[in-house]
Scaffold this motif. Sequence first.
Motif, mmCIF file in Angstrom:
data_model
loop_
_atom_site.group_PDB
_atom_site.id
_atom_site.type_symbol
_atom_site.label_atom_id
_atom_site.label_comp_id
_atom_site.label_asym_id
_atom_site.label_seq_id
_atom_site.Cartn_x
_atom_site.Cartn_y
_atom_site.Cartn_z
ATOM 1 N N SER A 388 14.975 95.989 -28.391
ATOM 2 C CA SER A 388 14.574 95.021 -28.186
ATOM 3 C C SER A 388 15.181 93.891 -29.179
ATOM 4 C CB SER A 388 13.664 94.258 -27.024
ATOM 5 O OG SER A 388 12.462 94.611 -27.949
ATOM 6 N N SER A 389 14.920 94.420 -30.354
ATOM 7 C CA SER A 389 15.147 93.011 -31.218
ATOM 8 C C SER A 389 16.748 92.538 -31.336
ATOM 9 C CB SER A 389 13.756 93.480 -32.231
ATOM 10 O OG SER A 389 14.586 94.425 -32.990
ATOM 11 N N LEU A 390 16.909 93.785 -31.543
ATOM 12 C CA LEU A 390 18.627 93.663 -31.752
ATOM 13 C C LEU A 390 19.226 92.919 -31.275
ATOM 14 C CD1 LEU A 390 18.744 96.846 -33.870
ATOM 15 C CD2 LEU A 390 17.687 94.755 -35.145
ATOM 16 N N GLY A 391 19.062 92.670 -29.841
ATOM 17 C CA GLY A 391 20.075 92.000 -28.736
ATOM 18 C C GLY A 391 20.367 90.671 -29.381
ATOM 19 N N PRO A 392 19.622 89.872 -29.385
ATOM 20 C CA PRO A 392 20.482 88.711 -29.923
ATOM 21 C C PRO A 392 21.454 88.834 -30.632
ATOM 22 C CG PRO A 392 18.220 88.079 -29.722
ATOM 23 C CD PRO A 392 18.724 89.312 -29.593
ATOM 24 N N VAL A 393 20.785 89.892 -31.950
ATOM 25 C CA VAL A 393 22.064 89.328 -33.654
ATOM 26 C C VAL A 393 23.620 90.217 -32.760
ATOM 27 C CG1 VAL A 393 21.941 90.632 -35.697
ATOM 28 C CG2 VAL A 393 20.279 89.908 -34.498
ATOM 29 N N ASN A 394 23.330 91.253 -31.778
ATOM 30 C CA ASN A 394 24.499 92.132 -31.649
ATOM 31 C C ASN A 394 25.279 90.808 -30.772
ATOM 32 O OD1 ASN A 394 26.082 93.822 -29.852
ATOM 33 N ND2 ASN A 394 24.721 95.111 -29.794
ATOM 34 N N ALA A 395 24.539 90.503 -29.728
ATOM 35 C CA ALA A 395 25.208 89.410 -28.809
ATOM 36 C C ALA A 395 26.118 88.607 -30.055
ATOM 37 C CB ALA A 395 24.764 88.956 -28.110
ATOM 38 N N PHE A 396 26.006 88.086 -31.140
ATOM 39 C CA PHE A 396 25.866 86.796 -32.028
ATOM 40 C C PHE A 396 27.209 87.448 -32.885
ATOM 41 C CE2 PHE A 396 24.949 83.734 -34.463
ATOM 42 C CZ PHE A 396 25.934 83.820 -35.260
ATOM 43 N N LEU A 397 26.963 88.728 -33.440
ATOM 44 C CA LEU A 397 28.513 88.820 -34.157
ATOM 45 C C LEU A 397 29.754 89.697 -32.691
ATOM 46 C CD1 LEU A 397 28.710 90.131 -36.509
ATOM 47 C CD2 LEU A 397 28.181 91.980 -36.327
ATOM 48 N N ALA A 398 28.681 89.652 -32.207
ATOM 49 C CA ALA A 398 30.455 90.357 -30.915
ATOM 50 C C ALA A 398 31.185 88.851 -29.945
ATOM 51 C CB ALA A 398 29.466 90.686 -29.598
ATOM 52 N N ARG A 399 30.463 88.019 -30.001
ATOM 53 C CA ARG A 399 31.002 87.036 -29.701
ATOM 54 C C ARG A 399 31.444 85.997 -30.904
ATOM 55 N NH1 ARG A 399 28.151 81.919 -26.717
ATOM 56 N NH2 ARG A 399 29.624 80.007 -26.606
ATOM 57 N N GLU A 400 31.224 86.248 -31.926
ATOM 58 C CA GLU A 400 31.991 85.987 -32.947
ATOM 59 C C GLU A 400 33.334 86.525 -33.488
ATOM 60 O OE1 GLU A 400 31.922 84.076 -37.364
ATOM 61 O OE2 GLU A 400 31.179 83.931 -35.328
ATOM 62 N N HIS A 401 33.143 87.612 -33.598
ATOM 63 C CA HIS A 401 34.684 88.792 -33.030
ATOM 64 C C HIS A 401 35.340 89.087 -32.138
ATOM 65 C CE1 HIS A 401 34.525 88.937 -37.474
ATOM 66 N NE2 HIS A 401 33.072 89.527 -37.136
ATOM 67 N N ALA A 402 34.716 87.902 -30.905
ATOM 68 C CA ALA A 402 35.133 89.349 -29.655
ATOM 69 C C ALA A 402 35.654 89.918 -29.887
ATOM 70 C CB ALA A 402 37.020 88.023 -29.336
ATOM 71 N N ALA A 403 34.599 90.715 -29.942
ATOM 72 C CA ALA A 403 34.198 92.661 -29.661
ATOM 73 C C ALA A 403 33.789 92.841 -28.546
ATOM 74 C CB ALA A 403 32.918 92.852 -31.315
ATOM 75 N N ARG A 404 33.762 94.044 -28.509
ATOM 76 C CA ARG A 404 32.764 94.535 -27.343
ATOM 77 C C ARG A 404 31.470 95.192 -27.881
ATOM 78 N NH1 ARG A 404 36.803 93.659 -25.259
ATOM 79 N NH2 ARG A 404 38.523 94.725 -24.010
ATOM 80 N N SER A 405 30.509 94.672 -27.106
ATOM 81 C CA SER A 405 29.197 94.679 -27.899
ATOM 82 C C SER A 405 28.281 95.820 -26.801
ATOM 83 C CB SER A 405 28.533 93.181 -27.353
ATOM 84 O OG SER A 405 28.477 92.683 -26.019
ATOM 85 N N ILE A 406 28.060 96.962 -27.200
ATOM 86 C CA ILE A 406 27.060 97.976 -26.186
ATOM 87 C C ILE A 406 25.745 98.295 -26.611
ATOM 88 C CG2 ILE A 406 26.669 100.566 -26.307
ATOM 89 C CD1 ILE A 406 29.884 100.606 -26.818
ATOM 90 N N VAL A 407 24.397 98.350 -25.887
ATOM 91 C CA VAL A 407 23.335 97.962 -26.394
ATOM 92 C C VAL A 407 22.383 99.063 -25.944
ATOM 93 C CG1 VAL A 407 22.807 95.422 -27.092
ATOM 94 C CG2 VAL A 407 22.865 95.875 -24.866
ATOM 95 N N CYS A 408 21.160 99.637 -26.610
ATOM 96 C CA CYS A 408 20.900 101.065 -25.377
ATOM 97 C C CYS A 408 19.571 100.211 -25.582
ATOM 98 C CB CYS A 408 20.144 102.164 -26.341
ATOM 99 S SG CYS A 408 21.905 102.535 -26.738
#
Length: 651
Positions: A388-408
């Motif tokens: 749960s703690s990495l969700g915001p970091v994942n979304a930040f980096l994915a938005r920064e690079h217009a990347a696909r973001s996948i979370v478990c």
Amino acid sequence: MKEYLVCWMLKTLMFFFSIVPIRCALALGYCGGLVAYLVSPRRSAIAYRNLRRALSDTIPPAALQKIVRRSFCHLGMNVAEILSVRRIDQRYVDRYITIHGLEHLQQARDRAAGTIILTAHYGNWELSSFIGGILGYDINAIARFQMGERINQLLSEYRQEKGARIIDKKGALRKMISIVRGGGIMGVLLDQNAGAGGIYADFFGRPASVRKEPLFIARKISCTVIPVFLERVKGPYHELFIYPPIDYSNAPSPAEAAERIIREFHFLLERHIHRSPSQWLWGHNRWKATPLRDVVILDDGKRGHSNQSQAVARIVTDVFTRLGKTVRQKTISIRFKGRVRRFVFAVLWRPFFCCCRLRFGLAQWALAPESFQAFVAAGADVVISAGSSLGPVNAFLAREHAARSIVCMRPQGIGLTHFSAVILPWHDTLKFSQLPDNIVVTNGSLHAITADSLQQAAHRLSRTFCLSSSGDVRRIGILIGGDTQRFSLTAQSVTHLFDSLFAVAPPAPCRFLVTTSRRTSSAIEDYLERHIARHPACELLIIAHKENPEDAVCGILGLSDVIVVTPDSISMISESASSGKPVIVYAPERFDNLPPKHRLVIDKYRKENIIKLCSASEITAAVRGVFEQRCSTRKLEDAGHVRLALEPILS
């Protein structure tokens, strides 16, 4: 009527820019480029992402955003200079253009074997063809005629006045061959994406598609290939760099010749871009056709979360491989400076994202220095995380690079709509009245378990602890957890479990491979060390608090013939069931005190014959049934389902 109006406007603008002072014209172009930057967020976003992937290791993100703005302004100045085409003559060239290496072009013309000039969308590339014409080197260039016939004719006339002949891109190959064979000069922009039909060559550390036609023409006709770049110094002042011809004469094949030419051209272009990055056309999607995909895994230091992320990464790699792509995988360790800063980052990253300086300032404030440096330098096409703690970091980096973001697992403090895919086990979706479209439901927690990984982990564990390799030995893997919400695993319950296991008497010798978890109580650990460790049947005992070898659980799963696991960890049960080995879940006296979610999952697995649920009195018969091949369980399979769900997202 529209075409006439556009022609009239172009003529008016050319007249206006030709009579105003050149510095005034450039100032107007600069302002026009700034307006284009402000009203073209999509194109500026592409430029920023290209810069991040190419130069983030040497230039901080806030400075990259300034380069994007300056590149638009520089493009506006280029347009102003082209609109001032009437003033560009020999005196203009003598005053504002410094030329280096003109002798290389002269020598190439003297050879009369044809010349191909390779240049890029760097500096004012259009002006460089005018300069060549004014100096007496008539240059043929390729362009796609996209506007009306009258407009194209008007632009071609102005170019031809300066000695630049324009060839329509459609059907240009034969004309190029004819010009070069006739000893003419052909100018080619070699930094555009050529799609799937081009030649892939490394450009800023990533494969980029390059047009192959001029390269193979050069090899076929044995003409001279010269890199040329026009670089703005300040205002109307430029430097024209004409480099020595690229030597490809001893190349054994056309492909090798093309590779040498591209390698030398990209080396020179990268050097110029590093020197003045705002003068390259970053808004062009140069790496659109690249076969390389960067997959970034965010790691919070928890082994269970890491296993899930690795499992997803393996599925993503498999999908990309089937699509003909190559995957470059990188793991970034994410550590926050404290819980408060982690919470503040989760709350503020979205409102701060509109400003590059603010969002990266927030990240630098919240993340540990090593994590921040790796985070800034990372380029990503897919971002994967678990926990749960990495969700915001994942979304930040994915938005920064217009990347696909996948979370478990379900991230906290951020909505699920921020992610391309959210992989949740069945028991975590029970609270949803209606599942969002981006949720992928699995039977259990994903794990990076394959037949190969089990075999390799088993080999490492056997070598580390010098385990017997006798094929006559039957092994029982025993995974012991600990306390959880409302449920307590007692030393008495574990004692009953082992008493039942000691009663198993198969035809072959029986050995125990035992491991605890970090939740295991000290009382249970004390019992295991006093009574089990010295027992002849105990071949291996790992106390997680004292030693925790990498892949210990995976190694035990690989070595065992049957797995016995306590009911307190859904992840541990799912991991065992994913191994393909028969799994028995031990139900101690206080089994009914398990959280409802645990009991629901265990009951579901039991009904689907994924596990056997046994009390202490039933364990002996269940293990004997497995050894005598009278009962078995079904392997838990989630990877195939997740792969099908991710294919449309990644393609």
